[in-house]
Every structure is written in structure tokens, then in C-alpha cells.
Scaffold this active site. Structure first.
Site, short mmCIF file in Angstrom:
data_model
loop_
_atom_site.label_atom_id
_atom_site.label_comp_id
_atom_site.label_asym_id
_atom_site.label_seq_id
_atom_site.Cartn_x
_atom_site.Cartn_y
_atom_site.Cartn_z
N TYR A 151 0.87 -1.18 0.00
CA TYR A 151 0.00 0.00 0.00
C TYR A 151 0.90 1.22 0.00
O TYR A 151 1.83 1.32 0.80
CB TYR A 151 -0.88 -0.02 1.25
CG TYR A 151 -1.80 1.17 1.40
CD1 TYR A 151 -2.91 1.34 0.58
CD2 TYR A 151 -1.56 2.14 2.38
CE1 TYR A 151 -3.76 2.43 0.73
CE2 TYR A 151 -2.41 3.23 2.54
CZ TYR A 151 -3.51 3.37 1.70
OH TYR A 151 -4.35 4.44 1.85
N ASP B 243 9.37 2.88 -0.54
CA ASP B 243 8.33 3.53 0.25
C ASP B 243 8.65 3.24 1.71
O ASP B 243 8.35 2.16 2.23
CB ASP B 243 6.96 3.00 -0.15
CG ASP B 243 5.85 3.60 0.70
OD1 ASP B 243 6.16 4.29 1.70
OD2 ASP B 243 4.67 3.37 0.38
N LYS C 28 4.53 9.20 8.64
CA LYS C 28 4.40 8.65 10.00
C LYS C 28 5.43 9.24 10.97
O LYS C 28 5.27 10.35 11.42
CB LYS C 28 4.45 7.12 9.93
CG LYS C 28 3.31 6.58 9.02
CD LYS C 28 3.12 5.10 9.09
CE LYS C 28 2.15 4.57 8.07
NZ LYS C 28 0.75 4.65 8.41
N1 PLP Z 1 2.96 4.08 2.22
C1 PLP Z 1 2.91 3.18 3.21
C2 PLP Z 1 3.93 2.09 3.25
C3 PLP Z 1 1.92 3.26 4.18
O1 PLP Z 1 1.86 2.34 5.15
C4 PLP Z 1 0.98 4.31 4.11
C5 PLP Z 1 -0.09 4.42 5.13
O2 PLP Z 1 -0.29 3.60 5.95
C6 PLP Z 1 1.08 5.24 3.07
C7 PLP Z 1 2.08 5.10 2.15
C8 PLP Z 1 0.12 6.38 2.99
O3 PLP Z 1 0.35 7.27 4.02
P1 PLP Z 1 -0.84 8.25 4.53
O4 PLP Z 1 -1.85 7.40 5.18
O5 PLP Z 1 -0.12 9.18 5.46
O6 PLP Z 1 -1.35 8.96 3.33
#
Ligand code: PLP
Length: 429
Positions: free
Chosen positions: A144, A239, A267
Site C-alpha cells: 500500500y 516507500d 508517519k
Molecule cells: N505508504 C505506506 C507504506 C503506508 O503504510 C501508508 C499508510 O499507511 C502510506 C504510504 C500512505 O500514508 P498516509 O496514510 O499518510 O497517506
């Protein structure tokens, strides 16, 4: 535990907010029952609207790595709030945090702040496309990267939890540019490059996946991705929204000694306020507006409150040489002791863990990709989740999420957590 007030608040919220929540997984839809409405948090604990307290293993889905409402971060926020909430103009603070991160993280020269992990990943992909002049990206099933259109194709996290990993509203035009491979399956990646020569702008990956539960990269998987991207002129994007400043200060790049071309953060980097960021080498980042032509912007980007909370959080981590060892030790103890109790109860399970990320899968097989994560016994997970909740332990309300262990979890909280696991009554109905 009683949930009268949460229940009433959910009914009320349901009238005004789609599904009653502002992010789907919070609705407890897959585990069932009433979502717990929280009213305060301190250290390792959350307190809900009915005054029940829980040991928190979600930690705001990762940001609260120090535990909640750390006094030094709170103090920084108070100081900044007196000075102003948001200016929409550059501040010295933004350079301070950028410099601090760049000096302490491998392989990045410039960093751009945004307000969420979604924005960070979406912008990184646009930059990769602008830089390479190519349209397609490779993403892994069960990963994700936020809710922007290109990524909502076999996505993990909430999208997997609700069984609709391909969201209505994503156009087929967008979907055709997202190529999918199985996590840990390098041959599939090779096939994709073979069948799309000169067309792939980037490979994006969670270097340790947390959105299909915690799934680790096998052997040389990340190294092989680095190699194939180099051979084909594609960018490798890590990511690190979850893994950044969590697995190591330099994230997965440091831990696995693999250099990414672009790295996304979120985060932890915001210390609990809404922040994301993406970073890379000068030659790539120079393509971003206003210097280059790839457009990206944000009203609240680099927001001073968020920068203060983020910088203080990162400084506290950096100045504590034992920080990551301590978190890892806590997670290792939880893994070992929970495993022991589940074994004594005869419950088939697998625990995946890296640093302070961990998941319990109720599965007889090891879990190394999305298919295997889906095969796990999710109804048993739901049962486990609710019993843990009743016994004061707040786990992620989905079998497709990782636990985030915070530094506020100490021996007392570990003992309380294990006591809750001991009380778990297994019924296979
Ligand atoms: N990338 C990863 C690996 C994530 O776990 C998340 C959210 O949990 C995101 C991107 C998206 O971040 P946000 O929820 O701050 O938009």
C-alpha cells in the site's frame, strides 16, 4: 469492557461522516463490532470514550514511535503554537529538519516535505515519470502506497481488509500503467521488464511490507530490484513511510544496504502531526518545481507545528544510541513469548517481525507474499483481536496490518500483553 459511549458516538458519526470514520480501517468493518472512540493517549496507553484503557500496538499507525504525547515533543509544540500555526512562507525550521535528515540518512541530497504518505508516494511517482519520460510503474501485490489512483490496484491495508483492492473510480487508463508483481517473486519482475522494454519509470516497494501484515523481503530480493532497475534505466523507489526512522534511522536503505533512487517518508517523520516527505539525489530532485518542471505543491507543506514535532522526535531518536536495539528487543520478546503461548494452546500461527514491526498470522505456512497473507485464518484473527481488546490490548483491527511497537512498551506492558494472550480462548467456529 463496556462500549456504550463509543457505540453512541459511532451512531452519531455515522450520520455525518461516510461510514462514521475518516479512514476506513478505523470502522472495525472486517473484525466486526463497535469501533472504539479514543479521547486521550499517553505513553503506551490509550483511553477511550468509556474510560477503558488499552496498551497501544497501533500507535497512530506508526507515528507514535516514542509512545504518545512525549513531553519534549509536547513542549516544542507549545512553543511553536505561540509563534504561529502556519505561514505559507518558508521558515528556517524547514531547512533545519531537511539538513538534519539528509546528514543522517544515506543516499539523499534533497528532501521535499508534504502532508501525508499518500502525497509523498504520489509525488515520487510523478517525479520518476517526469525524470525518465516513461509512464509505467511496477508495484507489488499487497503493498500500500497511499490512496492515489496509481496505487489502488491490488493494494494492501484497508483496501485488502475490505476485499476491494481495485477501487471503483480508478480509470482503466490509470490502471494500465501500474504493473503488478508478487512480493518476493523476482522472476515476475524480470518478466515485466522483458515485456515492457524502455517503458517502466520505476519500481516502488515497501522494503519491509506492513500492509499485508508484516512481510519481509527474502534473500537478495531488494538487491535484485536495484540491479534490474539499473540495467533498465528505471528508478527504484523505497516507500519508507512505515520503515523510515523505524527499522533504523536510515530506514531500510541502511538496514539492507540497498540504495534507492527515491525514498518516501511519513508517519514517524511528523511525530504525530500530518507529514510526509520524499527525497533523492540532486540529479533527480532538481527536476521538481520550481527548479524543474515536475509540479508538486502544498498549502500546509512544511507546516511549522508539524516540523517542530517531527524534528524533536527525530532528534530524540538519533540522540539515543540504544533506541533501535531496545525496540527490537521488545519486539523479539513479544514474538518469542506470544509464540510460546500460542504453541501451548496448539494454535497454528506464524509471526513475522523486523525491527519494531510485527504480525501474528494464523497460518500453518510461512507468509512471504499477499496470496499467503490472504490464506491465513482471518476469522481466527478477528476473534483474537476482540479478546485482546476486551483484555486491554489494542491491536490493529485487521489481519492485513502490522503492529507498531513503541518505545513506551516496557516490561510491565509486555507482561500485561502476554497475560491477555494467555486468556485467549481458541474456538474454531
Ligand atoms: N505508504 C505506506 C507504506 C503506508 O503504510 C501508508 C499508510 O499507511 C502510506 C504510504 C500512505 O500514508 P498516509 O496514510 O499518510 O497517506
Amino acid at each position: 469492557m463496556k462500549y456504550q459511549r463509543s457505540s453512541a458516538l459511532f451512531d452519531e458519526a455515522y450520520k455525518y461522516i461516510p461510514g462514521g470514520v475518516n479512514s476506513p480501517v478505523r470502522a472495525f468493518k472486517s473484525v466486526g463490532g463497535v469501533p472504539v472512540f479514543m479521547k486521550s493517549a499517553k505513553g503506551a496507553y490509550l483511553t477511550d470514550a468509556d474510560d477503558n484503557t488499552y496498551i497501544d500496538y497501533i500507535n497512530s499507525w506508526g507515528p507514535a514511535i516514542l509512545g504518545h504525547t512525549h513531553p519534549e515533543v509536547l513542549e516544542e509544540l507549545k512553543i511553536q503554537a505561540e509563534k504561529g500555526f502556519s505561514f505559507g512562507a518558508p521558515t528556517e525550521l524547514e531547512t533545519e529538519i531537511a539538513k538534519f535528515i539528509i546528514e543522517n540518512v544515506p543516499n539523499i541530497d534533497q528532501i521535499r516535505m508534504v502532508s501525508s504518505g499518500t502525497e509523498a508516494c504520489m509525488s515520487a511517482i510523478r517525479l520518476a515519470r517526469g525524470y525518465t519520460g516513461r509512464d509505467k510503474i511496477v508495484k507489488f501485490e499487497g503493498c500500500y502506497h497511499g490512496h492515489s489512483d496509481s496505487f489502488l490496484i491490488k493494494a494492501g491495508s484497508g483496501a485488502a481488509t475490505f476485499g476491494n483492492p481495485n477501487s471503483p473510480g480508478v480509470t482503466s487508463g490509470t490502471a494500465k500503467d501500474t504493473l503488478l508483481a508478487r512480493y518476493n517473486d523476482f522472476e515476475q519482475v524480470q518478466d515485466l521488464f522483458r515485456h515492457n522494454p524502455g517503458e517502466i519509470a520505476a519500481v516502488i516497494i515497501e522494503p519491509v511490507a506492513g500492509n499485508m501484515g508484516c512481510v519481509l523481503p527474502e534473500n537478495d530480493f531488494l538487491q535484485n530490484l536495484r540491479k534490474i532497475c539499473d540495467e533498465n534505466g528505471a528508478l527504484l523507489i523505497f516507500d519508507e513511510v512505515m520503515t523510515g526512522f523505524r527499522l533504523a534511522f536510515g530506514g531500510a536503505q541502511e538496514l539492507f544496504n540497498v540504495k534507492a533512487d527515491l525514498v518516501t517518508y511519513g508517519k514517524v517523520i511528523g511525530g504525530g502531526l500530518p507529514v510526509g516527505a520524499f527525497a533523492g539525489r540532486n540529479e533527480i530532485m532538481d527536476h521538481l518545481a520550481p527548479k524543474g518542471g515536475v509540479y508538486q505543491a502544498g498549502t500546509l507543506s512544511g507546516n511549522p507545528l508539524a516540523m517542530r514535532a517531527g524534528l524533536k522526535t527525530l532528534q530524540l531518536i538519533k540522540n539515543d544510541p540504544e533506541f533501535f536495539n531496545r525496540l527490537e528487543k521488545t519486539t523479539e520478546t513479544l514474538d518469542f513469548e506470544i509464540g510460546k503461548i500460542l504453541n501451548e494452546k496448539g494454535i497454528a500461527h506464524r509471526i513475522n517481525r523486523k525491527g519494531s514491526m510485527m504480525s501474528v498470522f494464523f497460518h500453518i505456512k510461512s507468509v512471504s507474499n499477499f496470496d499467503e497473507a490472504q490464506e491465513a485464518n482471518h476469522s481466527l484473527f478477528n476473534n483474537f483481536f476482540h479478546q485482546m481488546l476486551q483484555n486491554g490490548v489494542y491491536l490493529p483491527p485487521s489481519g492485513y496490518e502490522t503492529y507498531f511497537i513503541s518505545d513506551a512498551i516496557k516490561d510491565k506492558e509486555i507482561d500485561m500483553t502476554l497475560e491477555a494472550v494467555r486468556k485467549f480462548e481458541y474456538s474454531n467456529k
